[in-house]
Structures are given as structure tokens and as C-alpha cells.
Motif scaffolding. Structure first.
Motif, PDB file in Angstrom:
ATOM      1  N   PRO A   3      52.665  47.611  18.267  1.00 64.36           N
ATOM      2  CA  PRO A   3      52.606  46.820  17.037  1.00 64.36           C
ATOM      3  C   PRO A   3      51.247  46.141  16.915  1.00 64.36           C
ATOM      4  O   PRO A   3      50.597  45.839  17.901  1.00 64.36           O
ATOM      5  N   PHE A   4      50.841  45.940  15.685  1.00 63.51           N
ATOM      6  CA  PHE A   4      49.586  45.254  15.397  1.00 63.51           C
ATOM      7  C   PHE A   4      49.944  43.876  14.860  1.00 63.51           C
ATOM      8  O   PHE A   4      50.691  43.759  13.902  1.00 63.51           O
ATOM      9  N   ILE A  23      51.665  53.942   8.682  1.00 61.49           N
ATOM     10  CA  ILE A  23      50.484  54.725   9.045  1.00 61.49           C
ATOM     11  C   ILE A  23      49.938  55.447   7.821  1.00 61.49           C
ATOM     12  O   ILE A  23      48.742  55.418   7.542  1.00 61.49           O
ATOM     13  N   THR A  24      50.811  56.088   7.048  1.00 64.26           N
ATOM     14  CA  THR A  24      50.378  56.831   5.863  1.00 64.26           C
ATOM     15  C   THR A  24      49.757  55.912   4.817  1.00 64.26           C
ATOM     16  O   THR A  24      48.767  56.268   4.179  1.00 64.26           O
ATOM     17  N   PRO A  29      46.657  49.347  10.929  1.00 69.61           N
ATOM     18  CA  PRO A  29      45.224  49.636  11.008  1.00 69.61           C
ATOM     19  C   PRO A  29      44.755  50.332  12.281  1.00 69.61           C
ATOM     20  O   PRO A  29      43.600  50.722  12.356  1.00 69.61           O
ATOM     21  N   LEU A  30      45.625  50.495  13.265  1.00 68.98           N
ATOM     22  CA  LEU A  30      45.182  51.122  14.508  1.00 68.98           C
ATOM     23  C   LEU A  30      45.290  52.642  14.481  1.00 68.98           C
ATOM     24  O   LEU A  30      44.857  53.308  15.410  1.00 68.98           O
ATOM     25  N   ALA A  31      45.855  53.210  13.434  1.00 76.29           N
ATOM     26  CA  ALA A  31      45.985  54.656  13.300  1.00 76.29           C
ATOM     27  C   ALA A  31      44.695  55.230  12.718  1.00 76.29           C
ATOM     28  O   ALA A  31      44.041  54.608  11.889  1.00 76.29           O
ATOM     29  N   ARG A  32      44.332  56.412  13.159  1.00 75.42           N
ATOM     30  CA  ARG A  32      43.147  57.089  12.643  1.00 75.42           C
ATOM     31  C   ARG A  32      43.502  58.511  12.262  1.00 75.42           C
ATOM     32  O   ARG A  32      44.282  59.166  12.934  1.00 75.42           O
ATOM     33  N   ARG A  33      42.878  58.992  11.202  1.00 70.73           N
ATOM     34  CA  ARG A  33      43.089  60.379  10.776  1.00 70.73           C
ATOM     35  C   ARG A  33      42.256  61.307  11.647  1.00 70.73           C
ATOM     36  O   ARG A  33      41.158  60.985  12.057  1.00 70.73           O
ATOM     37  N   MET A  34      42.805  62.468  11.877  1.00 75.26           N
ATOM     38  CA  MET A  34      42.070  63.508  12.565  1.00 75.26           C
ATOM     39  C   MET A  34      41.504  64.408  11.474  1.00 75.26           C
ATOM     40  O   MET A  34      42.257  64.963  10.666  1.00 75.26           O
ATOM     41  N   LEU A  35      40.210  64.526  11.406  1.00 71.72           N
ATOM     42  CA  LEU A  35      39.570  65.258  10.315  1.00 71.72           C
ATOM     43  C   LEU A  35      38.927  66.549  10.799  1.00 71.72           C
ATOM     44  O   LEU A  35      38.355  66.597  11.885  1.00 71.72           O
ATOM     45  N   VAL A  69      51.890  61.429  13.337  1.00 79.32           N
ATOM     46  CA  VAL A  69      52.324  61.334  11.944  1.00 79.32           C
ATOM     47  C   VAL A  69      51.537  62.367  11.147  1.00 79.32           C
ATOM     48  O   VAL A  69      50.313  62.376  11.162  1.00 79.32           O
ATOM     49  N   SER A  70      52.253  63.228  10.473  1.00 75.55           N
ATOM     50  CA  SER A  70      51.632  64.297   9.698  1.00 75.55           C
ATOM     51  C   SER A  70      51.068  63.772   8.378  1.00 75.55           C
ATOM     52  O   SER A  70      51.553  62.794   7.829  1.00 75.55           O
TER      53      SER A  70
END
Length: 114
Positions: A3-4, A23-24, A29-35, A69-70
Motif C-alpha cells: 500500500p502507498f 493501478i490503471t 503511484p508506485l506502479a509503472r508501465r512496461m513500454l 496488471v494488464s
């Protein structure tokens, strides 16, 4: 994922837990997208387009198996249309100055602009 903790304007402490929704939405804020990035010139190569289509076709299942998370299905369909040329991509500048690749084209991200 953990948790944040945030502090509200009233001084109360509140936790934002990681979930599909937080997350979506970007609320967690701790989630990052994989690009994956490519250039327009590279995207014209059949093997690059085939790889991106394979990746996008399997993205949801692979994310689930990896306990990630997709990207929403609608975003994946938009990205597939970009790769196949069925719609014009929206290029998102990732840095104030684009990264120049070996073929001298700015690097771009295949993700919907938000």
C-alpha cells in the motif's frame, strides 16, 4: 505490491492499495508501465510488426500469468490498429528531448495518449 500511504489535506493518513482499478487509473503511484518502443521506420519492417502483434495478442494472458496488471483490452486493440496501419498512431514524447536511435529517428512509445 505494497500500500502507498498518503496524507489528506486535513492531516489524516490514508492508504492506497494496489488493484486493477488504482493501478490503471494512476491513483496508485508506485506502479509503472512496461513500454515497448520503436521507430516508424522499424515498424515498417515485417518482423518488427509481427513481434509487436504477437506481444499485444498475448499481453493480457502474459500479464495475468506474471501476476501483473494488464493494459485495458481497449488500449490493446488501439495499439494493434496502429501496428497494422488501420489507424494513425499517437506518438507520445517520453522525454523533453527525443532519444535518437541508430537510424536517426526519434524513439516513440506505442501507448494511448492520456
Amino acid at each position: 505490491l505494497r500500500p502507498f500511504e498518503i496524507t489528506t489535506p486535513e492531516g489524516e493518513r490514508n492508504c492506497i492499495f494496489p488493484s486493477q482499478q488504482t493501478i490503471t487509473s494512476g491513483e496508485y503511484p508506485l506502479a509503472r508501465r512496461m513500454l515497448l518502443t520503436t521507430t516508424q521506420r522499424s515498424l515498417e519492417r515485417s518482423e518488427v510488426a509481427e513481434f509487436l502483434l504477437y506481444y499485444l495478442k498475448n499481453a493480457e494472458d502474459d500479464a495475468t500469468r506474471a501476476r501483473l496488471v494488464s493494459v485495458p483490452a481497449a488500449d490493446i486493440e488501439v495499439q494493434k490498429a496502429w501496428v497494422t496501419g488501420d489507424s494513425e498512431p499517437v506518438f507520445v514524447e517520453l522525454d523533453p528531448e527525443p532519444v535518437v536511435t541508430t537510424d536517426e529517428q526519434p524513439s516513440t512509445s506505442l501507448q494511448p495518449a492520456r
